[in-house]
Design an enzyme around this catalytic site. Structure first.
Site, PDB file in Angstrom:
ATOM      1  N   HIS A 102       0.856  -1.189   0.000  1.00 47.71           N
ATOM      2  CA  HIS A 102       0.000   0.000   0.000  1.00 47.71           C
ATOM      3  C   HIS A 102       0.883   1.227   0.000  1.00 47.71           C
ATOM      4  CE1 HIS A 102      -3.239   2.755   1.155  1.00 47.71           C
ATOM      5  NE2 HIS A 102      -4.059   1.816   0.737  1.00 47.71           N
ATOM      6  N   ASP A 108      -7.904  -5.340  -0.059  1.00 51.55           N
ATOM      7  CA  ASP A 108      -8.357  -6.223  -1.141  1.00 51.55           C
ATOM      8  C   ASP A 108      -7.943  -7.669  -0.941  1.00 51.55           C
ATOM      9  OD1 ASP A 108      -9.701  -4.310  -2.643  1.00 51.55           O
ATOM     10  OD2 ASP A 108      -7.796  -3.512  -3.350  1.00 51.55           O
TER      11      ASP A 108
HETATM   12  N1  COA Z   1       4.179  -7.547  -4.397  1.00 48.88           N
HETATM   13  C1  COA Z   1       5.527  -7.589  -4.458  1.00 48.88           C
HETATM   14  N2  COA Z   1       6.315  -6.528  -4.230  1.00 48.88           N
HETATM   15  C2  COA Z   1       5.713  -5.380  -3.928  1.00 48.88           C
HETATM   16  C3  COA Z   1       4.317  -5.258  -3.828  1.00 48.88           C
HETATM   17  C4  COA Z   1       3.539  -6.405  -4.088  1.00 48.88           C
HETATM   18  N3  COA Z   1       2.211  -6.368  -4.036  1.00 48.88           N
HETATM   19  N4  COA Z   1       3.989  -3.986  -3.507  1.00 48.88           N
HETATM   20  C5  COA Z   1       5.150  -3.334  -3.407  1.00 48.88           C
HETATM   21  N5  COA Z   1       6.186  -4.164  -3.661  1.00 48.88           N
HETATM   22  C6  COA Z   1       7.606  -3.832  -3.674  1.00 48.88           C
HETATM   23  C7  COA Z   1       7.993  -3.332  -5.063  1.00 48.88           C
HETATM   24  O1  COA Z   1       8.415  -4.376  -5.908  1.00 48.88           O
HETATM   25  C8  COA Z   1       9.088  -2.366  -4.740  1.00 48.88           C
HETATM   26  O2  COA Z   1      10.258  -3.101  -4.475  1.00 48.88           O
HETATM   27  P1  COA Z   1      11.723  -2.508  -4.850  1.00 48.88           P
HETATM   28  O3  COA Z   1      11.879  -1.300  -3.946  1.00 48.88           O
HETATM   29  O4  COA Z   1      12.639  -3.635  -4.524  1.00 48.88           O
HETATM   30  O5  COA Z   1      11.669  -2.153  -6.297  1.00 48.88           O
HETATM   31  C9  COA Z   1       8.623  -1.728  -3.423  1.00 48.88           C
HETATM   32  O6  COA Z   1       7.803  -2.724  -2.800  1.00 48.88           O
HETATM   33  C10 COA Z   1       7.825  -0.462  -3.620  1.00 48.88           C
HETATM   34  O7  COA Z   1       6.769  -0.762  -4.520  1.00 48.88           O
HETATM   35  P2  COA Z   1       5.969   0.321  -5.364  1.00 48.88           P
HETATM   36  O8  COA Z   1       5.072  -0.384  -6.322  1.00 48.88           O
HETATM   37  O9  COA Z   1       6.900   1.353  -5.909  1.00 48.88           O
HETATM   38  O10 COA Z   1       5.176   1.019  -4.207  1.00 48.88           O
HETATM   39  P3  COA Z   1       3.858   1.815  -4.322  1.00 48.88           P
HETATM   40  O11 COA Z   1       3.769   2.726  -3.176  1.00 48.88           O
HETATM   41  O12 COA Z   1       3.675   2.425  -5.673  1.00 48.88           O
HETATM   42  O13 COA Z   1       2.848   0.588  -4.153  1.00 48.88           O
HETATM   43  C11 COA Z   1       0.835  -0.441  -4.666  1.00 48.88           C
HETATM   44  C12 COA Z   1       1.537   0.639  -3.848  1.00 48.88           C
HETATM   45  C13 COA Z   1      -0.546  -0.644  -4.053  1.00 48.88           C
HETATM   46  C14 COA Z   1       0.681   0.050  -6.110  1.00 48.88           C
HETATM   47  C15 COA Z   1       1.639  -1.771  -4.659  1.00 48.88           C
HETATM   48  O14 COA Z   1       1.862  -2.207  -3.350  1.00 48.88           O
HETATM   49  C16 COA Z   1       0.952  -2.850  -5.479  1.00 48.88           C
HETATM   50  O15 COA Z   1       1.086  -2.867  -6.712  1.00 48.88           O
HETATM   51  N6  COA Z   1       0.212  -3.787  -4.803  1.00 48.88           N
HETATM   52  C17 COA Z   1      -0.509  -4.828  -5.505  1.00 48.88           C
HETATM   53  C18 COA Z   1      -1.838  -4.298  -6.028  1.00 48.88           C
HETATM   54  C19 COA Z   1      -2.832  -4.063  -4.925  1.00 48.88           C
HETATM   55  O16 COA Z   1      -3.049  -4.909  -4.074  1.00 48.88           O
HETATM   56  N7  COA Z   1      -3.491  -2.900  -4.987  1.00 48.88           N
HETATM   57  C20 COA Z   1      -4.539  -2.542  -4.051  1.00 48.88           C
HETATM   58  C21 COA Z   1      -4.119  -1.407  -3.187  1.00 48.88           C
HETATM   59  S1  COA Z   1      -5.334  -1.081  -1.942  1.00 48.88           S
END
Ligand code: COA
Length: 384
Positions: free
Chosen positions: A265, A320
């Site tokens: 998140h 979720d």
């Molecule tokens: N699975 C695996 N790794 C994850 C992850 C996940 N669901 N969410 C974050 N990470 C890791 C990333 O790979 C990244 O690693 P790195 O620093 O080694 O490159 C780090 O954590 C940061 O991720 P990032 O996507 O840049 O963070 P964000 O703040 O943009 O992420 C989300 C927020 C929600 C987009 C992300 O956690 C995600 O894509 N989750 C899955 C989708 C989801 O469940 N969405 C519903 C949100 S309520």
């Protein structure tokens, strides 16, 4: 004081950048706290209803008994769809994703309402009620239309939550299930400036009506990084298949740097408080299910391994992670999970729309240009 350069100001994805002032909700991502208008979401889940929460979010305070009665009765009397709206709904291909359908249909509902000045807050509130009331009917009618089933008219003896389940399944939900679904709606109703709420506010800031603004929110919610994640979680758990397969699945995703749906998140660096509530609800629903193929057991094993491997990075299950499991048990089709999210989030979007139009400043951020400049135009016949 020296001014920061655009490069110093720049935060990809606007991470940590305040983009508006709002008194609607509050999140403490480290402590795992979510408040609506000052009230803890866990208390609201236990003591309130989705209708009352909608009132609270929009008006900013809890209603009196008579205010709530009036609000509920207006919601109920706005549930039905006109023949024109139904005809438009039936003109869509049956394989349209329900989120695409919903995004298209909300402005169609708006087209039936007389255009009015956004300074008229009585009419603004009536639009808010109209949208919250009609979204469940649009979704359930579309679901039954695509399955070739008769529509089930809204039942005004039922609450917002119970009526949705009744219209979708054609059966009276028992009290326990209806309460559980109501809690799911409360949990998903609002969450500060998430992507779809931001999108709604940006659209509102050009002084758009509620229908266009909420339609923008629906489009943004659809993506798999936002509301679309709940649909993906269930598909993922089904694909994993057994508890024994979980570890290999997680290790493979991490090795390939692929996201695991339903975890992580932008704001919470601890377990999402909504996931905590939903996990207990899911456990109750799955009481009778045991064994290594139980989706709940697979989810709990996944959570355990995600904790082991990713908690140091602040990655935990989000809302979720468990919501899809709960909806699946309620016989809601997997591609309706995100529309169900919209049923709930419509209250939050509309509270933000109302707040934005009543204290508006057009959103118009800057960009950092990374392209070339000063090129001379080459006529097409001279280009190689
Ligand atoms: N699975 C695996 N790794 C994850 C992850 C996940 N669901 N969410 C974050 N990470 C890791 C990333 O790979 C990244 O690693 P790195 O620093 O080694 O490159 C780090 O954590 C940061 O991720 P990032 O996507 O840049 O963070 P964000 O703040 O943009 O992420 C989300 C927020 C929600 C987009 C992300 O956690 C995600 O894509 N989750 C899955 C989708 C989801 O469940 N969405 C519903 C949100 S309520």
């Amino acid at each position: 004081m020296t001014e920061l350069t655009p490069e110093q100001l720049y935060r990809p994805g606007l991470e940590d950048v305040p983009a508006c002032k709002s008194s609607i909700s509050f999140v403490d991502g480290v402590a795992g706290i979510l408040d609506y208008r000052g009230y803890r979401v866990e208390d609201l889940c236990e003591l309130s209803t989705f209708e009352e929460i909608s009132y609270l979010l929009v008006y900013g305070k809890l209603p009196t008994k008579s205010q709530l009665d009036q609000f509920e009765s207006k919601l109920k009397s706005s549930r039905k769809l006109s023949p024109e709206i139904i005809a438009t709904l039936k003109s869509l291909p049956k394989n349209t994703h329900p989120m695409t359908m919903l995004q298209a249909m909300i402005p169609v509902v708006g087209a039936q309402v007389e255009v009015h000045n956004l300074k008229d807050n009585e009419k603004n509130i009536s639009d808010i009620i109209n949208i919250i009331a009609k979204i469940p009917t649009i979704i359930t009618y579309f679901d039954r239309y695509r399955k070739g089933l008769n529509f089930i008219e809204p039942n005004n003896d039922l609450t917002h939550a119970a009526n949705f389940l009744f219209m979708i399944n054609g059966e009276m939900p028992n009290k326990e299930i209806a309460k559980l679904f109501d809690v799911c709606l409360i949990l998903h109703a609002e969450q500060t400036l998430n992507a779809s709420t931001f999108s709604t506010r940006v659209t509102a800031s050009t002084l758009n009506n509620a229908y266009t603004s909420v339609s923008a929110g629906v489009g943004t919610l659809y993506g798999p990084l936002h509301g679309g994640a709940n649909e993906q979680v269930l598909k993922m758990l089904e694909k994993i298949g057994t508890v024994e397969n979980v570890r290999a699945y997680v290790e493979e995703r991490i090795a390939k740097k692929e996201k695991i749906m339903g975890v992580g998140h932008r704001v919470y660096t601890t377990k999402d408080p909504r996931a905590v509530v939903l996990q207990d609800l899911a456990a109750n629903l799955f009481r009778s299910e045991t064994g290594n193929k139980s989706l709940l057991n697979i989810a709990m094993e996944l959570e355990k391994i995600v904790f082991e491997k990713m908690s140091a990075k602040g990655i935990y299950p989000n809302v979720d992670f468990y919501s899809g499991l709960v909806y699946n048990k309620m016989h809601i089709a997997t591609d309706l999970f995100t529309p169900v999210f919209a049923v709930a989030r419509s209250a939050g979007w509309l509270a933000h729309w109302y707040e934005q139009i009543n204290d508006n400043r057009l959103f118009r951020p800057e960009q950092i240009y990374t392209g070339v400049r000063g090129l001379k135009y080459t006529p097409i016949e001279k280009r190689s």
